[in-house]
Design a protein around this motif. Structure first.
Motif: not given
Length: 669
Positions: A383, A386, A388, A432, A436, A453
């Motif tokens: 969480e 990711s 924002k 992870y 992605v 990223k």
């Protein structure tokens, strides 16, 4: 000798014929009256009473009394105002007697005060609708917020109707008196006494003997019980007749009292002895205000009864409408903002219980409850990655051990465990990242922004940190443990004062509470704490000052509009502004409201509210002065004054309804 009514003389027939004729005439007269009422659509009238307050006027015939008031204008000049009207020459003269009138309008503005509203109206019953043999039953209904509420009925009872009601009660009372309550009256005492005297003389002698004999002893002596003797000489016919009367009590009440006199749940039940004019009753209904309540309507239905028969249903008149004015209309829709300091860097932390094998540092998902804890950690990390608004910079992993074993061993073990956990979840981060990347390549071409990223995730740092023995947490757990006694807690607290951790552990092992600590408390000390360090995306400075809407204040303003004044006061109390004063004033916290208003700039709104408050506090001079100043600043307050009882009473008393002329001709300030 046999005789029937047809062979009776005219002299004997005449009284019966007169009675029958009278009944027929009375019935015809009643029907004609009902027909006339129906033809003319005669109904009781709901109307508005003149709401001027004349309670302070002298009785007619007393010496004239002129109410005067000294008002200090803002410029310091004194002005004298009296209750006055214009004469035929246009001059203002004192008016000593004012006659109340009835208002024929179908609506009125009424003021809400202290969370309540008084709805006042007149119930006028025309003389043509009254009769001494009738009872008029009126049922007002109130319509508010889509609901219909039955108000207390108003009963108008004719003298003959009430007399008939009372006769029914008297007949029923005579019936009740005929019911025997003394059971000794059912016994044929004289016969019983003769029998005993002849056949049981020894029993008869007990007539004057006060000695108590049980029923069993009585039977052993005389061969018969006292109860059997009494029953033998009891008049069962009378007993049965009396029992039947008792069973018929309710039926006889309904027979004699056809219309009971109701005392509860009525607003009024009055008996009119003289039917010589209209009957007028002033009805006041107080209601509690509710959010969104702005209007209430009153309508009334009625019925005419003769005994228990309904003769006529009185038609329903058009309802009265009350528009409820409130101080909430003064609320100012101004927005308030708070200064908020936004930090670039933020920290989030959470603790987890990851079990290890004794003396080992490997993370084993299958051990104990590890699977669930590991799943929670992964979800939390995912969480944050990711998110924002924030970028995850680093994660500090702090592993702690329980005190058993040497401190040096536990130091090395906790360090290995934090490193092992960091490595375990570092692999998860790589997984992870790969997932992605796969999701990105499925829908988008990889570009520089994704590479950045990816690089960001690769550079995410795990910082291992160790706590060899978590004595601080042990102390906190022991303090709140309900299983340990106060003595045991005191002993543990004393041991905690020892500086050397190995000596401390050795002393704990000597206590009778140690086995409980080892089994139940120590496992809670083997924790892994994650501290997540993040920064706001796109933010360069360490802190930024910004303004945000004050949501608590805005909720307080909305609470006033919804007339939820208790909530409004709770929310607005810290702000000490005009809206806070409105909330205080609405709950009759007059002194608190006054203190706020006196500190504010005296515009029209503030002056008008001060006029209301000073009127409540009994200072009429200041009240009128502030009201006149408000009217000068904003002429709409000339008409608003009629809506608020505190101002309208002053307007009636000192004829301030001519305030415009007074301002122009007399004050000139």
């Amino acid at each position: 000798m046999k005789m029937n009514i047809f062979s009776m003389s005219l002299e004997k027939k005449l009284p019966a014929l007169i009675l029958v004729s009278a009944l027929i005439l009375a019935s015809c007269s009643t029907q004609r009256k009902i027909d006339r009422i129906q033809k003319k659509s005669i109904a009781a009238l709901l109307s508005l009473a003149d709401d001027k307050d004349y309670s302070d006027l002298p009785p007619v015939g007393t010496e004239p009394h002129r109410d005067t008031l000294k008002v200090e204008a803002p410029d310091g000049n004194e002005v004298i105002i009296m209750r006055a009207v214009r004469d035929e020459n246009g001059e203002m003269v004192a008016n000593d007697v004012i006659t109340a009138s009835y208002v024929v309008a179908r609506f009125r503005n009424v003021a809400e005060r202290h969370g309540k509203v008084d709805l006042k109206f007149l119930v006028t019953v025309p003389a043509s609708l009254q009769d001494s043999k009738w009872q008029l039953r009126f049922k007002p209904r109130m319509y508010v917020l889509g609901d219909t509420l039955e108000l207390d009925p108003v009963i108008i009872t004719g003298k003959e109707y009430r007399r008939a009601q009372l006769r029914g009660y008297q007949q029923y009372e005579r019936f009740l008196q005929s019911i025997v309550s003394d059971t000794s009256r059912f016994i044929r005492l004289k016969e019983l006494e003769i029998f005993l005297k002849r056949n049981l003389p020894k029993v008869y002698e007990l007539k004057t003997d006060t000695t108590f004999y049980s029923d069993e002893r009585f039977a052993s002596i005389y061969g018969v019980t006292e109860q059997e003797a009494v029953e033998h000489y009891t008049n069962q016919f009378v007993v049965n007749a009396n029992r039947k009367k008792l069973a018929r009590k309710d039926k006889m009440f309904a027979k004699y009292v056809k219309v009971p006199i109701v005392k509860d749940g009525l607003r009024l039940d009055t008996v009119l002895t003289d039917i010589n004019g209209d009957f007028i009753y002033e009805y006041t209904q107080t209601i509690n205000t509710q959010p969104k309540l702005k209007k209430a309507e009153i309508a009334m239905s009625g019925q005419i009864f003769e005994e228990d028969r309904q003769l006529y249903r009185i038609p329903v008149e058009n309802p009265l409408t009350f528009y409820i004015s409130s101080l909430s209309s003064f609320v100012k829709d101004e927005e308030k903002y708070l200064t908020q300091v936004i930090e670039r860097s933020v920290t989030a932390n959470s603790s987890y219980w990851i079990e290890f094998e004794s003396g080992k540092s490997d993370v084993l998902p299958e051990l104990g409850e590890n699977a669930g804890e590991i799943s929670r950690i992964k979800k939390n990390i995912g969480e944050l990655l990711s998110n924002k608004d924030f970028d995850l910079d680093s994660i500090t992993v702090s592993a702690s051990c329980s005190p058993e074993g040497s401190y040096e061993f536990n130091r090395r073990l906790s360090s290995k465990r934090s490193a092992s956990v960091s490595e375990f979840f570092g692999k998860y981060i790589k997984h992870y990242r790969d997932s992605v990347k796969r999701d990105k390549s499925f829908t988008f071409n990889l570009d520089d922004s994704y590479s950045a990223k990816e690089e960001e995730v690769i550079n995410l740092r795990f910082i291992p940190h160790s706590i060899p023995e978590n004595w601080e947490r042990l102390e906190a757990i022991v303090k709140n443990d309900s299983h340990l006694s106060d003595i045991q807690k005191s002993e543990i607290a004393e041991v905690m004062l020892i500086d050397d951790p190995d000596s401390r552990e050795k002393r704990l092992m000597e206590k009778n509470s140690y086995s409980y600590l080892r089994e139940k408390v120590y496992p809670q000390l083997r924790t892994v704490r994650f501290d997540f360090f993040l920064h706001r995306k796109g933010m360069v400075k360490d802190t930024v000052h910004t303004t945000v809407l004050d949501s608590a204040y805005m909720r307080g303003v909305e609470a006033i509009k919804d007339r939820d004044y208790k909530t409004a006061v709770t929310l607005l109390r810290p702000y000490h502004d005009f809206n806070t004063a409105i909330a205080y004033c609405s709950l009759d916290y007059n002194q608190s409201a006054l203190e706020i208003l006196l500190e504010l700039k005296k515009d029209a709104d503030v002056n008008y509210m001060l006029a209301i408050l000073y009127s409540r506090l009994g200072d009429e001079s200041k009240a009128v002065g502030h009201y006149m100043e408000a009217c000068k600043q904003n002429s709409s307050y000339v008409h608003r004054g009629n809506l608020d009882p505190e101002i309208s009473s002053l307007m009636n008393k000192y004829e301030l309804n001519v305030i415009e002329e007074t301002l122009n001709n007399n004050l000139n300030y």
